[in-house]
Design a protein around this motif. Structure first.
Motif, PDB file in Angstrom:
ATOM      1  N   SER A 102     -14.717  -7.017   4.701  1.00 28.80           N
ATOM      2  CA  SER A 102     -14.359  -8.404   5.659  1.00 28.80           C
ATOM      3  C   SER A 102     -14.600  -9.835   4.864  1.00 28.80           C
ATOM      4  O   SER A 102     -15.014 -10.794   5.180  1.00 28.80           O
ATOM      5  CB  SER A 102     -15.401  -8.351   6.555  1.00 28.80           C
ATOM      6  OG  SER A 102     -16.159  -8.526   6.533  1.00 28.80           O
ATOM      7  N   TRP A 158     -10.120 -12.735   6.681  1.00 21.51           N
ATOM      8  CA  TRP A 158      -9.228 -11.377   7.360  1.00 21.51           C
ATOM      9  C   TRP A 158      -8.261 -11.391   5.642  1.00 21.51           C
ATOM     10  O   TRP A 158      -7.737 -12.534   4.936  1.00 21.51           O
ATOM     11  CB  TRP A 158      -8.194 -11.444   7.994  1.00 21.51           C
ATOM     12  CG  TRP A 158      -8.777 -11.226   9.639  1.00 21.51           C
ATOM     13  CD1 TRP A 158      -9.838 -12.283   9.689  1.00 21.51           C
ATOM     14  CD2 TRP A 158      -9.414 -10.452  10.053  1.00 21.51           C
ATOM     15  NE1 TRP A 158     -10.202 -11.985  11.192  1.00 21.51           N
ATOM     16  CE2 TRP A 158     -10.034 -10.512  10.833  1.00 21.51           C
ATOM     17  CE3 TRP A 158      -8.632  -9.359   9.616  1.00 21.51           C
ATOM     18  CZ2 TRP A 158     -10.432  -9.163  12.650  1.00 21.51           C
ATOM     19  CZ3 TRP A 158      -8.929  -7.829  11.309  1.00 21.51           C
ATOM     20  CH2 TRP A 158     -10.281  -8.340  11.680  1.00 21.51           C
ATOM     21  N   PRO A 160      -4.292 -11.859   4.667  1.00 19.11           N
ATOM     22  CA  PRO A 160      -3.393 -11.727   5.397  1.00 19.11           C
ATOM     23  C   PRO A 160      -2.387 -10.922   5.267  1.00 19.11           C
ATOM     24  O   PRO A 160      -1.279 -10.572   6.591  1.00 19.11           O
ATOM     25  CB  PRO A 160      -2.456 -13.610   4.643  1.00 19.11           C
ATOM     26  CG  PRO A 160      -3.817 -13.901   4.058  1.00 19.11           C
ATOM     27  CD  PRO A 160      -4.901 -12.670   3.743  1.00 19.11           C
ATOM     28  N   GLU A 162      -3.241  -7.619   5.708  1.00 20.28           N
ATOM     29  CA  GLU A 162      -3.798  -6.456   6.168  1.00 20.28           C
ATOM     30  C   GLU A 162      -3.262  -7.154   8.226  1.00 20.28           C
ATOM     31  O   GLU A 162      -3.946  -5.921   8.900  1.00 20.28           O
ATOM     32  CB  GLU A 162      -5.127  -6.021   5.501  1.00 20.28           C
ATOM     33  CG  GLU A 162      -5.094  -5.507   5.033  1.00 20.28           C
ATOM     34  CD  GLU A 162      -6.428  -5.531   4.298  1.00 20.28           C
ATOM     35  OE1 GLU A 162      -7.362  -5.507   4.688  1.00 20.28           O
ATOM     36  OE2 GLU A 162      -6.292  -4.859   3.375  1.00 20.28           O
ATOM     37  N   VAL A 163      -3.143  -8.033   8.346  1.00 20.17           N
ATOM     38  CA  VAL A 163      -2.986  -8.807  10.184  1.00 20.17           C
ATOM     39  C   VAL A 163      -2.253  -7.872  10.241  1.00 20.17           C
ATOM     40  O   VAL A 163      -0.910  -8.780  10.217  1.00 20.17           O
ATOM     41  CB  VAL A 163      -3.341 -10.330  10.414  1.00 20.17           C
ATOM     42  CG1 VAL A 163      -3.433 -10.996  10.963  1.00 20.17           C
ATOM     43  CG2 VAL A 163      -4.677 -11.265   9.077  1.00 20.17           C
ATOM     44  N   ARG A 164      -1.977  -8.015  11.923  1.00 11.01           N
ATOM     45  CA  ARG A 164      -1.470  -7.520  12.802  1.00 11.01           C
ATOM     46  C   ARG A 164      -1.484  -8.734  13.876  1.00 11.01           C
ATOM     47  O   ARG A 164      -2.645  -8.408  14.777  1.00 11.01           O
ATOM     48  CB  ARG A 164      -1.217  -6.328  12.845  1.00 11.01           C
ATOM     49  CG  ARG A 164      -0.704  -5.489  11.890  1.00 11.01           C
ATOM     50  CD  ARG A 164       0.794  -5.691  11.425  1.00 11.01           C
ATOM     51  NE  ARG A 164       0.830  -4.373  10.547  1.00 11.01           N
ATOM     52  CZ  ARG A 164       0.117  -4.488   9.412  1.00 11.01           C
ATOM     53  NH1 ARG A 164       0.074  -5.527   8.705  1.00 11.01           N
ATOM     54  NH2 ARG A 164       0.793  -3.691   7.678  1.00 11.01           N
ATOM     55  N   ALA A 165      -1.220  -9.459  14.208  1.00  9.95           N
ATOM     56  CA  ALA A 165      -0.592 -10.329  14.871  1.00  9.95           C
ATOM     57  C   ALA A 165      -1.127 -10.528  16.340  1.00  9.95           C
ATOM     58  O   ALA A 165       0.864  -9.654  15.980  1.00  9.95           O
ATOM     59  CB  ALA A 165      -1.324 -11.896  14.746  1.00  9.95           C
ATOM     60  N   LEU A 188       0.454 -18.658  11.525  1.00  7.92           N
ATOM     61  CA  LEU A 188       0.114 -17.293  10.612  1.00  7.92           C
ATOM     62  C   LEU A 188       1.278 -16.723   9.795  1.00  7.92           C
ATOM     63  O   LEU A 188       0.463 -15.839   8.666  1.00  7.92           O
ATOM     64  CB  LEU A 188       0.095 -16.680  12.051  1.00  7.92           C
ATOM     65  CG  LEU A 188      -0.897 -16.230  13.024  1.00  7.92           C
ATOM     66  CD1 LEU A 188      -0.658 -15.346  13.983  1.00  7.92           C
ATOM     67  CD2 LEU A 188      -2.351 -15.622  12.186  1.00  7.92           C
ATOM     68  N   VAL A 194       1.041 -14.382   6.923  1.00  9.84           N
ATOM     69  CA  VAL A 194       1.125 -13.243   8.332  1.00  9.84           C
ATOM     70  C   VAL A 194       2.670 -12.253   7.793  1.00  9.84           C
ATOM     71  O   VAL A 194       3.402 -13.536   8.177  1.00  9.84           O
ATOM     72  CB  VAL A 194      -0.003 -12.952   8.709  1.00  9.84           C
ATOM     73  CG1 VAL A 194       0.890 -12.302   9.856  1.00  9.84           C
ATOM     74  CG2 VAL A 194      -1.229 -13.843   9.253  1.00  9.84           C
ATOM     75  N   ASN A 253      -4.823  -6.415  15.132  1.00  8.93           N
ATOM     76  CA  ASN A 253      -6.553  -7.284  14.737  1.00  8.93           C
ATOM     77  C   ASN A 253      -6.923  -8.012  15.271  1.00  8.93           C
ATOM     78  O   ASN A 253      -7.408  -8.773  14.868  1.00  8.93           O
ATOM     79  CB  ASN A 253      -6.927  -6.326  13.467  1.00  8.93           C
ATOM     80  CG  ASN A 253      -6.053  -7.303  12.343  1.00  8.93           C
ATOM     81  OD1 ASN A 253      -5.380  -7.575  12.425  1.00  8.93           O
ATOM     82  ND2 ASN A 253      -5.949  -6.196  11.054  1.00  8.93           N
ATOM     83  N   GLN A 254      -5.432  -8.917  15.385  1.00  9.93           N
ATOM     84  CA  GLN A 254      -5.570 -10.856  16.262  1.00  9.93           C
ATOM     85  C   GLN A 254      -4.989 -10.957  17.041  1.00  9.93           C
ATOM     86  O   GLN A 254      -4.040 -10.444  17.167  1.00  9.93           O
ATOM     87  CB  GLN A 254      -5.353 -11.431  15.101  1.00  9.93           C
ATOM     88  CG  GLN A 254      -5.991 -11.404  13.701  1.00  9.93           C
ATOM     89  CD  GLN A 254      -6.407 -12.838  12.771  1.00  9.93           C
ATOM     90  OE1 GLN A 254      -4.854 -13.494  13.253  1.00  9.93           O
ATOM     91  NE2 GLN A 254      -7.161 -13.009  11.716  1.00  9.93           N
ATOM     92  N   PHE A 480      -9.536 -16.337  11.492  1.00 12.39           N
ATOM     93  CA  PHE A 480      -9.060 -16.383  10.046  1.00 12.39           C
ATOM     94  C   PHE A 480     -10.904 -16.102   8.508  1.00 12.39           C
ATOM     95  O   PHE A 480     -10.966 -15.592   8.290  1.00 12.39           O
ATOM     96  CB  PHE A 480      -7.809 -16.888   9.162  1.00 12.39           C
ATOM     97  CG  PHE A 480      -7.126 -16.317   8.876  1.00 12.39           C
ATOM     98  CD1 PHE A 480      -6.651 -15.526   7.684  1.00 12.39           C
ATOM     99  CD2 PHE A 480      -5.440 -15.949   9.690  1.00 12.39           C
ATOM    100  CE1 PHE A 480      -5.276 -14.609   7.598  1.00 12.39           C
ATOM    101  CE2 PHE A 480      -4.694 -15.647   9.561  1.00 12.39           C
ATOM    102  CZ  PHE A 480      -4.777 -14.450   8.518  1.00 12.39           C
TER     103      PHE A 480
END
Length: 551
Positions: A102, A158, A160, A162-165, A188, A194, A253-254, A480
């Protein structure tokens, strides 16, 4: 020396007059001890079992409940400063598990050519508000509140890549929803890079019932010009287990929830459910209510647009009333529990003679007595009534609008979210006024306008568009930065992060009938009190009017 002391006194007054001050801290504040201030702020326990408002509560684990109780305890201070402590992923070790952990990582914004050192805020930078004390008539000093200042941190939690918003809109329509969606996507994608951003169709139920919609900057670039929400919305369908399973299916994850107090209660349950099940999910809310009744924050987006749009039907009602003999124009506006739109639109229009809001009970008969005087002197009247204003059943039965026996046996209606379905108070008021004047033999011309759906479905005006952008960017920056279980808003003009629990479980805002705002309304309309306690018997009041009513 005298001049120096005078300058110092002047500076002291100037500092005291500032509505909020900013402070920087390098580390998180330690738990504070002292006088209990939660009751004064309307803050209650944040345990999941206490969640209300029709949402299905999540049974939090002992560990999650202990963390929440400790956070509430930090909302106290011996110095009368309440700290709104926002949850952070560092509080739960499982967020750091895996290959990437993290963080902290370098913020992608630091590589942008247009960024400078003034763009970033310090970690735990905060404002304390208010600093101006009111000692008028021995009033106690106000509770001072500490909020985290919203903005990008130099280090993020986070990656970017790996972020799934996911973005979801809930509840009723409101001007600015599409603007918030657009700005979330733009921030984003362009600020953080992202690549996977999903839109959830049709509210909370869409998280597990519908296929998600991929959102790209080019597909949302012009949606702010349209009213409503391109994602669709709904009420009800809230189930934490199904929602978490649906989000997991897309690897989200967001989660960004745009909605009012009920949606905030739902977001709080999702946050607690994610913690209990050790799901790596940042839950972020953006407050939305056209009624402007969300607590703590200065103002919610869509409110300015609603007031601006509401002035138009009021002007139309005034024109219609002026053109008729004994013309009465009635305009019903939004406001289930709070009359902010009705009050502010009445003040802005300046042609309103009576404004009725949920916070001030009224007698239809006393209102009609005032209308008799008004029509006698000016030949017209304009009434604005909020949808939540209360007409007593006695008044409705008196004019024959409802049947007493049938009404008593009929159970109250609720929508899918458990909110009561309101009767059309404007139509009832029109019926009563028509009945009253017919009874005393006075001809009237009543025009009733209900612009509710026209107002809430328009795009945001310039003022609300700016607020939407500010809130959306603050939401992404907060996620973030590693925060979760928070919402965004402006407090004393500064954009801040606020724990969802503080908003979801506080009392909604209402118009104070002892405020300067309401005093200005009464000064503008000239209306007297219509409080039922001041009413005489109907027979006595009617007798006093017969001399004018009869030819």
């Amino acid at each position: 020396m005298a001049s120096l002391s005078g300058a110092a006194a002047f500076l002291g007054v100037a500092v005291a007059a500032v509505s909020a001050i900013r402070v920087r801290q390098k580390s998180k504040p330690s738990p504070l001890e002292g006088v209990n201030l939660k009751a004064a702020l309307g803050v209650v326990s944040t345990r999941a079992s206490d969640a209300g408002g029709g949402w299905t509560p999540v049974a939090a684990s002992d560990e999650a409940a202990a963390v929440e109780d400790a956070r509430v305890d930090r909302m106290e201070s011996a110095d009368d400063v309440v700290t709104y402590d926002v949850p952070h992923v560092q509080e739960w070790p499982y967020f750091g598990e895996g290959d990437s952990g993290s963080g902290p990582f370098r913020n992608p914004l630091m590589g942008k050519q247009w960024t400078g050192t003034s763009l970033f805020v310090g970690e735990n930078e905060a404002i304390v508000t208010p600093t101006m004390l009111n000692t008028h008539r021995g009033a106690p000093p106000p509770v001072r509140r500490r909020f985290l200042v919203a903005g990008p941190y130099e280090r993020v939690r986070w990656r970017p890549s790996e972020v799934r918003a996911a973005i979801v809109t809930c509840g009723g329509l409101c001007p600015g929803l599409n603007t918030v969606i657009r700005e979330l996507v733009m921030c984003l994608a362009y600020s953080y890079g992202v690549r996977k951003i999903w839109g959830v169709p049709n509210g909370f139920r869409g998280t597990y019932e519908n296929a998600y919609i991929e959102l790209l900057p080019r597909t949302v670039s012009s949606i702010h010009m349209r009213g409503g929400t391109v994602l669709g919305t709904s009420r009800g369908g809230f189930n934490v287990d199904k929602i978490l399973a649906g989000l997991e299916r897309y690897g989200i994850n967001q989660l960004y929830v745009i909605g009012g107090d009920g949606s905030h209660r739902g977001a709080l349950s999702i946050f607690k459910g994610a913690i209990e099940n050790k799901v790596k999910l940042a839950v972020v809310a953006v407050p939305k209510t056209i009624d402007n009744d969300i607590p703590i924050i200065d103002k919610s987006f869509g409110f300015d647009t609603a007031v601006e749009q509401a002035v138009r039907p009021i002007n139309c009602a005034h024109t219609e009333a002026l053109a008729a003999h004994n013309g009465i124009g009635i305009v019903k506006l939004m406001g289930r529990h709070a009359g902010f739109i009705a009050v502010n639109a009445s003040l802005a229009a300046r042609d309103v003679n009576v404004c009725l809001i949920p916070e001030e009970p009224f007698s239809c008969r006393l209102l009609c007595e005032h209308l008799v005087t008004r029509l006698k002197s000016s030949n017209h009247a304009v009434i604005v009534i909020a949808e939540g204003a209360q007409i007593s059943r006695t008044d409705m039965q008196e004019c024959g609008a409802i049947d007493a026996a049938a009404s008593a046996a009929k159970p109250p209606k609720t929508d899918e979210s458990g909110n009561p379905v309101l009767d059309d108070v404007g139509a009832f008021l029109r019926t009563y006024i028509a009945w009253y004047f017919k009874r005393i033999g006075v001809e009237t011309n009543i025009k009733y306008i209900d612009p509710t759906y026209m107002i809430r479905s328009v795009p945001a005006n310039a003022s609300d568009s700016l607020l939407c952008s500010d809130l959306a960017f603050a939401a992404v920056h907060g996620a973030f930065a590693g925060y979760t279980g928070f919402t965004v808003g402006q407090v004393a003009g500064q954009t801040v992060w606020i724990p969802i629990s503080a908003v979801a479980q506080s009392r909604t805002c209402r118009v104070s009938t002892k405020s300067r705002l309401y005093a200005r309304l009464l000064g503008s309309t000239g209306q007297p009190s219509y409080a039922p306690a001041a009413a005489e018997s109907p027979a006595d009041a009617l007798g006093d009017l017969l001399d004018w009513a009869r030819p």
